[in-house]
Enzyme design. Structure first.
Site, PDB file in Angstrom:
ATOM      1  N   GLU A   1       2.076  -6.797   5.063  1.00 50.15           N
ATOM      2  CA  GLU A   1       2.414  -6.024   6.104  1.00 50.15           C
ATOM      3  C   GLU A   1       0.767  -5.380   6.624  1.00 50.15           C
ATOM      4  OE1 GLU A   1       2.635  -2.403   2.897  1.00 50.15           O
ATOM      5  OE2 GLU A   1       4.361  -2.630   2.749  1.00 50.15           O
ATOM      6  N   LYS A   2       0.634  -4.805   7.848  1.00 47.66           N
ATOM      7  CA  LYS A   2      -0.260  -3.958   8.458  1.00 47.66           C
ATOM      8  C   LYS A   2      -0.640  -3.382   7.389  1.00 47.66           C
ATOM      9  CE  LYS A   2      -3.024  -2.471  11.729  1.00 47.66           C
ATOM     10  NZ  LYS A   2      -3.779  -3.490  12.572  1.00 47.66           N
TER      11      LYS A   2
ATOM     12  N   LEU B   1      -3.387  -0.798   6.381  1.00 42.51           N
ATOM     13  CA  LEU B   1      -4.390   0.452   6.961  1.00 42.51           C
ATOM     14  C   LEU B   1      -5.408   1.017   6.756  1.00 42.51           C
ATOM     15  CD1 LEU B   1      -0.747   2.001   6.715  1.00 42.51           C
ATOM     16  CD2 LEU B   1      -1.147   1.137   8.375  1.00 42.51           C
TER      17      LEU B   1
ATOM     18  N   HIS C   1      -6.445  -0.158  -6.348  1.00 40.94           N
ATOM     19  CA  HIS C   1      -5.302   0.340  -6.445  1.00 40.94           C
ATOM     20  C   HIS C   1      -4.429   1.002  -7.354  1.00 40.94           C
ATOM     21  CE1 HIS C   1      -5.438  -2.505  -2.728  1.00 40.94           C
ATOM     22  NE2 HIS C   1      -5.544  -3.083  -3.248  1.00 40.94           N
TER      23      HIS C   1
ATOM     24  N   GLU D   1       7.397   6.466  -2.610  1.00 40.37           N
ATOM     25  CA  GLU D   1       6.442   6.267  -2.221  1.00 40.37           C
ATOM     26  C   GLU D   1       5.209   5.923  -0.662  1.00 40.37           C
ATOM     27  OE1 GLU D   1       4.228   5.256  -6.332  1.00 40.37           O
ATOM     28  OE2 GLU D   1       3.562   3.553  -5.108  1.00 40.37           O
TER      29      GLU D   1
ATOM     30  N   ARG E   1      11.566   5.672 -12.283  1.00 40.08           N
ATOM     31  CA  ARG E   1      11.324   5.854 -12.940  1.00 40.08           C
ATOM     32  C   ARG E   1      10.368   6.830 -13.135  1.00 40.08           C
ATOM     33  NH1 ARG E   1       5.837   4.496 -12.837  1.00 40.08           N
ATOM     34  NH2 ARG E   1       5.114   3.191 -11.570  1.00 40.08           N
TER      35      ARG E   1
HETATM   36  P1  ADP Z   1       1.856  -1.999  -6.321  1.00 43.01           P
HETATM   37  O1  ADP Z   1       3.437  -1.645  -7.249  1.00 43.01           O
HETATM   38  O2  ADP Z   1       1.094  -2.891  -7.011  1.00 43.01           O
HETATM   39  O3  ADP Z   1       1.295  -0.432  -6.846  1.00 43.01           O
HETATM   40  P2  ADP Z   1       1.851  -0.786  -3.398  1.00 43.01           P
HETATM   41  O4  ADP Z   1       2.878  -1.380  -2.611  1.00 43.01           O
HETATM   42  O5  ADP Z   1       2.432   0.728  -4.726  1.00 43.01           O
HETATM   43  O6  ADP Z   1       1.854  -1.778  -5.124  1.00 43.01           O
HETATM   44  O7  ADP Z   1      -0.103   0.181  -3.435  1.00 43.01           O
HETATM   45  C1  ADP Z   1      -0.478   0.354  -3.991  1.00 43.01           C
HETATM   46  C2  ADP Z   1      -0.780   0.712  -3.370  1.00 43.01           C
HETATM   47  O8  ADP Z   1      -2.333  -0.553  -2.683  1.00 43.01           O
HETATM   48  C3  ADP Z   1      -1.501   2.107  -2.484  1.00 43.01           C
HETATM   49  O9  ADP Z   1      -1.019   3.181  -3.036  1.00 43.01           O
HETATM   50  C4  ADP Z   1      -2.354   1.508  -1.452  1.00 43.01           C
HETATM   51  O10 ADP Z   1      -3.896   1.881  -2.100  1.00 43.01           O
HETATM   52  C5  ADP Z   1      -2.639   0.038  -1.243  1.00 43.01           C
HETATM   53  N1  ADP Z   1      -1.777  -0.403  -0.239  1.00 43.01           N
HETATM   54  C6  ADP Z   1      -0.617  -0.538  -0.457  1.00 43.01           C
HETATM   55  N2  ADP Z   1       0.096  -1.460   0.849  1.00 43.01           N
HETATM   56  C7  ADP Z   1      -0.664  -0.565   1.851  1.00 43.01           C
HETATM   57  C8  ADP Z   1      -1.297  -1.311   2.884  1.00 43.01           C
HETATM   58  N3  ADP Z   1      -0.100  -1.276   3.813  1.00 43.01           N
HETATM   59  N4  ADP Z   1      -2.838  -0.647   3.702  1.00 43.01           N
HETATM   60  C9  ADP Z   1      -3.602  -0.036   3.145  1.00 43.01           C
HETATM   61  N5  ADP Z   1      -3.030   0.156   1.629  1.00 43.01           N
HETATM   62  C10 ADP Z   1      -2.294  -0.452   0.763  1.00 43.01           C
END
Ligand code: ADP
Length: 446
Positions: free
Chosen positions: A200-201, A203, A235, A275, A291
């Site tokens: 993913e990009k 951000l 995270h 999310e 969930r």
């Molecule tokens: P997990 O299932 O491990 O919790 P997520 O996809 O929900 O993973 O991402 C967890 C957190 O990681 C997000 O809330 C965000 O803070 C960060 N994150 C995820 N994807 C990105 C992204 N593309 N760019 C920046 N931060 C990201």
């Protein structure tokens, strides 16, 4: 109506679910490891069954032991809580195959959303905007390079089976891609037994905004607004708010309409959370949790609803019985996740709690399984309490949170209460001016 529900979890969430059952006049069965024989969720349940030794893989993840406990106690349904078996499609399927209700979505939806690549593809096909990224799994470094060049650095390599922030690595420039790719794969294999990754990009200044939904078995899908969970470390969420200080009611409505329309088409049922990352006025879907979530109480306070009760009613086959326009959002709610950790080094601090005093008063809720004399075991997640406040406005909620944190006493072990106390007094937090990267810098600067 169910007469008896087995709760396949421990700690504060097992208690939370027990309370909803009790309010509905439903008897509860607790399961516990040998390390949790003295735990509050065992003491307060109607019946309890020991399901194995301390290690989660032998107890709270021990499917045959949990199904046997349900069979011998005559439970009609199982609530998985969060973590442990809550997103295990095979477990949900087995519960149903044994003639019991699984209080959650269908096994096929759990499976679909548990594979984040499949989840993104499904959401994209239903018109939900995504974070730009690879169209599917990225098999090797040779495939990763052109994709990274197309989406533009920095990029994030993520585990398809991801959760808890594991298996996620940033590559800020082409030279970092090889290491990030390899590390993400290795971590994903170790954590999930599945090394599929996607890209993913990355951000640079998003907020984490998520939307709570409920769906009955008859196509009725409603949302309960957003939660802002941008305050994260590694995270992992630390403090959550409802509503988001950055979102207008009109944005909430639009996001809610897009998400509920998608889930209606999907035939989704029970509770779920979508999310999103939010940056420059745009929402981009990252994943869906099938969930109940840790942070669900802020939504309950804001909307005056018992989400667990609704989950149980839906699993019983009841209709929601209300529509989107019946749901209102009153005031502001904030939750602090309090962990048994050193508030500066974040090293876990298991041990004996010598004194425990929870704050109270109007608009204050504490979800915790702690008590004076309890020994916090070293085997499980370190979260030991959630403090939730609700007040008419965000500034009022912040003042109430400060007051409640000052009243909160957990002695004998170190907790993260002092960290939350510092966050509350920070000007940027008070202004609601933060992104997902803010807390890491705040912690580093203290
Ligand atoms: P997990 O299932 O491990 O919790 P997520 O996809 O929900 O993973 O991402 C967890 C957190 O990681 C997000 O809330 C965000 O803070 C960060 N994150 C995820 N994807 C990105 C992204 N593309 N760019 C920046 N931060 C990201």
């Amino acid at each position: 109506m169910f007469r008896k529900i087995l709760i396949a979890n421990r700690g504060e969430i097992a208690l939370r679910i027990q309370r909803a059952c009790r309010d509905l006049g439903i008897a509860t069965v607790a399961v516990h490891s040998t390390a949790d024989a003295e735990a509050m969720h065992v003491r307060l349940s109607d019946e309890s069954v020991c399901i194995g030794p301390p290690a989660a893989k032998d107890s709270y993840l021990n499917i045959p032991a949990i199904l046997s406990a349900a069979a011998i106690t005559g439970a009609e349904a199982i609530h998985p809580g969060y973590g442990f078996l809550s997103e295990n499609a095979g477990f949900a399927e087995m519960v149903e195959a044994h003639g019991m209700a699984f209080i959650g979505p269908s096994p096929s939806h759990i499976g679909m959303m548990g594979d984040k690549i499949a989840a993104k593809a499904a959401m994209a096909s239903l018109g939900v905007p995504l974070v730009p990224g690879s169209p599917g799994a990225v098999m090797d470094l040779a495939a990763a390079r052109p994709i990274a060049a197309r989406i533009g650095y920095p990029v994030l390599i993520k585990a398809a089976a991801g959760g808890g922030g594991r298996g996620m690595k940033v590559a800020r420039e082409p030279a970092e891609l090889e290491d990030a790719f390899r590390l993400a794969r290795t971590e994903a294999r170790a954590a999930f037994g599945n090394d599929a990754v996607y890209m993913e990009k990355y951000l640079d200044r998003p907020r984490h905004i998520e939307l709570q939904v409920l769906a009955d078995n008859y196509g009725q899908v409603v949302h309960f607004g957003e939660r802002d969970c941008s305050l994260q470390r590694r995270h992992q969420k630390l403090l959550e708010e409802a509503g988001s200080p950055a979102i207008t009611p009109a944005q909430r409505d639009t996001l809610g309409e897009t998400a509920t329309a998608a889930l209606r088409k999907l035939g989704y049922r029970n509770a779920g959370t979508l999310e999103f990352l939010y940056q420059d006025g745009q929402f981009a879907f990252i994943e869906m949790n099938t969930r109940l979530q840790v942070e669900h109480p802020v939504t309950e306070m804001l909307c005056g609803i018992d989400l667990v009760r609704e989950q149980i009613r839906i699993a019983e086959g009841a209709r929601l019985g209300y529509e989107q326009r019946d749901i209102s959002f009153t005031g502001h709610a904030i939750e602090c996740r309090i962990t048994a950790e050193d508030p500066t080094t974040f090293m876990p601090t298991p041990g004996r709690v010598t004194a425990f005093h929870a704050p109270g008063g109007l608009g204050v809720r504490v979800d915790s399984a702690l008590y004076a004399g309890y020994f916090v075991p070293p085997y499980y997640d370190s979260m030991v309490a959630k403090l939730i406040v609700h007040a008419p406005t965000r500034p009022d909620a912040i003042n109430r949170l400060r007051r409640a944190l000052d009243e909160f006493a957990v002695l004998g072990i170190q907790t993260t209460i002092p960290l939350h106390r510092r966050i509350v007094d920070d000007k940027a937090f008070q202004a609601g001016d933060y992104t997902i990267h803010w807390l890491e810098q705040f912690v580093a600067g203290n």
